[in-house]
Design a protein around this motif. Structure first.
Motif, PDB file in Angstrom:
ATOM      1  N   VAL A 193     -17.138   0.237  -7.439  1.00 38.29           N
ATOM      2  CA  VAL A 193     -16.912   1.020  -6.216  1.00 38.29           C
ATOM      3  C   VAL A 193     -15.933   0.301  -5.294  1.00 38.29           C
ATOM      4  O   VAL A 193     -14.989   0.906  -4.745  1.00 38.29           O
ATOM      5  CB  VAL A 193     -18.247   1.284  -5.487  1.00 38.29           C
ATOM      6  CG1 VAL A 193     -17.996   1.885  -4.105  1.00 38.29           C
ATOM      7  CG2 VAL A 193     -19.128   2.212  -6.314  1.00 38.29           C
ATOM      8  N   ILE A 194     -16.154  -1.029  -5.119  1.00 36.30           N
ATOM      9  CA  ILE A 194     -15.269  -1.824  -4.257  1.00 36.30           C
ATOM     10  C   ILE A 194     -13.843  -1.832  -4.813  1.00 36.30           C
ATOM     11  O   ILE A 194     -12.862  -1.681  -4.067  1.00 36.30           O
ATOM     12  CB  ILE A 194     -15.805  -3.264  -4.118  1.00 36.30           C
ATOM     13  CG1 ILE A 194     -17.117  -3.254  -3.312  1.00 36.30           C
ATOM     14  CG2 ILE A 194     -14.779  -4.164  -3.438  1.00 36.30           C
ATOM     15  CD1 ILE A 194     -17.852  -4.574  -3.319  1.00 36.30           C
ATOM     16  N   SER A 195     -13.721  -1.999  -6.137  1.00 33.64           N
ATOM     17  CA  SER A 195     -12.406  -2.001  -6.781  1.00 33.64           C
ATOM     18  C   SER A 195     -11.718  -0.654  -6.602  1.00 33.64           C
ATOM     19  O   SER A 195     -10.499  -0.581  -6.345  1.00 33.64           O
ATOM     20  CB  SER A 195     -12.551  -2.314  -8.281  1.00 33.64           C
ATOM     21  OG  SER A 195     -13.086  -3.578  -8.479  1.00 33.64           O
ATOM     22  N   LEU A 196     -12.490   0.431  -6.725  1.00 36.55           N
ATOM     23  CA  LEU A 196     -11.948   1.778  -6.570  1.00 36.55           C
ATOM     24  C   LEU A 196     -11.442   1.996  -5.150  1.00 36.55           C
ATOM     25  O   LEU A 196     -10.335   2.525  -4.933  1.00 36.55           O
ATOM     26  CB  LEU A 196     -13.026   2.808  -6.920  1.00 36.55           C
ATOM     27  CG  LEU A 196     -12.601   4.281  -6.910  1.00 36.55           C
ATOM     28  CD1 LEU A 196     -11.485   4.532  -7.925  1.00 36.55           C
ATOM     29  CD2 LEU A 196     -13.792   5.188  -7.193  1.00 36.55           C
ATOM     30  N   ILE A 197     -12.231   1.558  -4.174  1.00 39.43           N
ATOM     31  CA  ILE A 197     -11.838   1.701  -2.771  1.00 39.43           C
ATOM     32  C   ILE A 197     -10.574   0.888  -2.493  1.00 39.43           C
ATOM     33  O   ILE A 197      -9.641   1.362  -1.814  1.00 39.43           O
ATOM     34  CB  ILE A 197     -12.988   1.253  -1.834  1.00 39.43           C
ATOM     35  CG1 ILE A 197     -14.165   2.232  -1.935  1.00 39.43           C
ATOM     36  CG2 ILE A 197     -12.503   1.159  -0.388  1.00 39.43           C
ATOM     37  CD1 ILE A 197     -15.419   1.773  -1.225  1.00 39.43           C
ATOM     38  N   ASN A 199      -8.254   0.038  -4.624  1.00 38.90           N
ATOM     39  CA  ASN A 199      -7.114   0.699  -5.285  1.00 38.90           C
ATOM     40  C   ASN A 199      -6.633   1.910  -4.498  1.00 38.90           C
ATOM     41  O   ASN A 199      -5.424   2.173  -4.401  1.00 38.90           O
ATOM     42  CB  ASN A 199      -7.502   1.125  -6.699  1.00 38.90           C
ATOM     43  CG  ASN A 199      -7.602  -0.057  -7.650  1.00 38.90           C
ATOM     44  OD1 ASN A 199      -6.929  -1.061  -7.449  1.00 38.90           O
ATOM     45  ND2 ASN A 199      -8.436   0.046  -8.660  1.00 38.90           N
ATOM     46  N   ILE A 200      -7.586   2.651  -3.936  1.00 35.82           N
ATOM     47  CA  ILE A 200      -7.233   3.820  -3.119  1.00 35.82           C
ATOM     48  C   ILE A 200      -6.448   3.384  -1.888  1.00 35.82           C
ATOM     49  O   ILE A 200      -5.434   3.998  -1.518  1.00 35.82           O
ATOM     50  CB  ILE A 200      -8.502   4.604  -2.723  1.00 35.82           C
ATOM     51  CG1 ILE A 200      -9.106   5.287  -3.957  1.00 35.82           C
ATOM     52  CG2 ILE A 200      -8.175   5.639  -1.639  1.00 35.82           C
ATOM     53  CD1 ILE A 200     -10.469   5.909  -3.706  1.00 35.82           C
ATOM     54  N   ILE A 201      -6.923   2.299  -1.256  1.00 33.18           N
ATOM     55  CA  ILE A 201      -6.245   1.784  -0.062  1.00 33.18           C
ATOM     56  C   ILE A 201      -4.823   1.331  -0.410  1.00 33.18           C
ATOM     57  O   ILE A 201      -3.850   1.630   0.305  1.00 33.18           O
ATOM     58  CB  ILE A 201      -7.054   0.627   0.556  1.00 33.18           C
ATOM     59  CG1 ILE A 201      -8.382   1.164   1.143  1.00 33.18           C
ATOM     60  CG2 ILE A 201      -6.239  -0.092   1.643  1.00 33.18           C
ATOM     61  CD1 ILE A 201      -9.337   0.076   1.594  1.00 33.18           C
ATOM     62  N   LEU A 202      -4.704   0.593  -1.527  1.00 31.82           N
ATOM     63  CA  LEU A 202      -3.373   0.126  -1.966  1.00 31.82           C
ATOM     64  C   LEU A 202      -2.461   1.306  -2.286  1.00 31.82           C
ATOM     65  O   LEU A 202      -1.248   1.288  -1.964  1.00 31.82           O
ATOM     66  CB  LEU A 202      -3.513  -0.771  -3.199  1.00 31.82           C
ATOM     67  CG  LEU A 202      -4.131  -2.151  -2.954  1.00 31.82           C
ATOM     68  CD1 LEU A 202      -4.400  -2.868  -4.273  1.00 31.82           C
ATOM     69  CD2 LEU A 202      -3.213  -2.994  -2.058  1.00 31.82           C
ATOM     70  N   PHE A 203      -3.047   2.339  -2.892  1.00 36.36           N
ATOM     71  CA  PHE A 203      -2.264   3.533  -3.235  1.00 36.36           C
ATOM     72  C   PHE A 203      -1.779   4.233  -1.975  1.00 36.36           C
ATOM     73  O   PHE A 203      -0.611   4.668  -1.882  1.00 36.36           O
ATOM     74  CB  PHE A 203      -3.133   4.481  -4.079  1.00 36.36           C
ATOM     75  CG  PHE A 203      -2.433   5.724  -4.506  1.00 36.36           C
ATOM     76  CD1 PHE A 203      -1.405   5.678  -5.458  1.00 36.36           C
ATOM     77  CD2 PHE A 203      -2.783   6.961  -3.967  1.00 36.36           C
ATOM     78  CE1 PHE A 203      -0.763   6.834  -5.849  1.00 36.36           C
ATOM     79  CE2 PHE A 203      -2.143   8.108  -4.356  1.00 36.36           C
ATOM     80  CZ  PHE A 203      -1.121   8.056  -5.308  1.00 36.36           C
ATOM     81  N   LEU A 204      -2.632   4.341  -0.959  1.00 38.96           N
ATOM     82  CA  LEU A 204      -2.253   4.975   0.313  1.00 38.96           C
ATOM     83  C   LEU A 204      -1.181   4.164   1.027  1.00 38.96           C
ATOM     84  O   LEU A 204      -0.253   4.725   1.638  1.00 38.96           O
ATOM     85  CB  LEU A 204      -3.493   5.120   1.206  1.00 38.96           C
ATOM     86  CG  LEU A 204      -4.536   6.146   0.739  1.00 38.96           C
ATOM     87  CD1 LEU A 204      -5.774   6.091   1.626  1.00 38.96           C
ATOM     88  CD2 LEU A 204      -3.944   7.564   0.764  1.00 38.96           C
ATOM     89  N   ILE A 205      -1.298   2.832   0.964  1.00 40.85           N
ATOM     90  CA  ILE A 205      -0.281   1.970   1.576  1.00 40.85           C
ATOM     91  C   ILE A 205       1.069   2.171   0.886  1.00 40.85           C
ATOM     92  O   ILE A 205       2.126   2.252   1.539  1.00 40.85           O
ATOM     93  CB  ILE A 205      -0.712   0.488   1.502  1.00 40.85           C
ATOM     94  CG1 ILE A 205      -1.916   0.249   2.425  1.00 40.85           C
ATOM     95  CG2 ILE A 205       0.447  -0.441   1.885  1.00 40.85           C
ATOM     96  CD1 ILE A 205      -2.556  -1.125   2.271  1.00 40.85           C
ATOM     97  N   LEU A 206       1.034   2.276  -0.449  1.00 37.74           N
ATOM     98  CA  LEU A 206       2.256   2.479  -1.221  1.00 37.74           C
ATOM     99  C   LEU A 206       2.918   3.808  -0.847  1.00 37.74           C
ATOM    100  O   LEU A 206       4.145   3.890  -0.660  1.00 37.74           O
ATOM    101  CB  LEU A 206       1.927   2.438  -2.721  1.00 37.74           C
ATOM    102  CG  LEU A 206       3.108   2.613  -3.673  1.00 37.74           C
ATOM    103  CD1 LEU A 206       4.145   1.506  -3.468  1.00 37.74           C
ATOM    104  CD2 LEU A 206       2.636   2.636  -5.112  1.00 37.74           C
TER     105      LEU A 206
END
Length: 216
Positions: A193-197, A199-206
């Motif tokens: 769950v933490i890894s997924l969150i 990755n989502i944050i990194l994706f939004l930043i990108l």
């Protein structure tokens, strides 16, 4: 003559015990479960030292079923008139509670029992019409049968308790292993769950960076 002395000793011990303690009769089916529930320490051990005058004794623990100890040697003491105090060396199954630091008390109401001891188990019914028998050989035979019946009953209790305690120990290991597995799964799920969150944050930043570049 020796058997007669054993017989008298058994009944004196049981007679005195019955007046010093008020205990519920032990149920063969539930006594181990009740003993485990009401005891701090449960083990299979050997009496290696005792002092009948002071009511003290020392056990070497062979197999532990419940409780935590820092040593295989544990000391005990008879704190009340209802306490059991082993007065011979031998093997015991013990259900005890701590009274002082590293000192145990064995209640006379617990299912504690010695393999070669008259303590911890009420004797079988006294031979019928024993005192009215005049023939010495018949009397002696009845006493022999009485002692054999007591030893057989004691051994049956002993084996049954040891089997039930070992089954309990095995079930506790299985339960502990299951709990450890469930904890590992829970930690692994949390990690996912933490890894997924993350990755989502990194994706939004990108995405934010790419949109900002397009505007420029």
């Amino acid at each position: 003559m020796k058997l007669k002395y054993i017989l008298v000793l058994v009944f004196i011990c049981f007679y005195n015990y019955s007046f010093s303690c008020e205990c519920r009769p032990l149920n063969k089916e539930t006594m181990v479960t009740e003993g485990l529930k009401n005891s701090d320490l449960v083990f299979f051990g050997e009496v290696i030292k005792f002092n009948s005058t002071k009511g003290t004794y020392t056990f070497k623990i062979i197999e532990l079923f419940k409780g935590k100890i820092n040593s295989k040697i544990i000391n005990g003491k008879a704190y009340t008139s209802c306490s059991l105090s082993p007065n011979t060396k031998g093997l015991w199954i013990v259900f005890a509670n701590f009274k002082e630091r590293n000192t145990i008390n064995i209640s006379g109401c617990s299912p504690s029992i010695g393999l070669d001891s008259s303590e911890g188990l009420p004797p079988p019914p006294f031979p019928e019409n024993y005192f009215s028998i005049k023939d010495k050989e018949i009397k002696s035979l009845k006493i022999n049968l009485f002692v054999l019946e007591y030893e057989k009953q004691n051994l049956i209790y002993w084996i049954r308790q040891l089997e039930q305690l070992r089954a309990y120990k095995t079930s506790q290991k299985i339960t502990l292993k299951k709990e450890e597995t469930e904890l590992k799964i829970k930690i692994y799920r949390s990690y996912i769950v933490i890894s997924l969150i993350a990755n989502i944050i990194l994706f939004l930043i990108l995405i934010f960076i790419l949109l900002k570049r397009k505007k420029q």
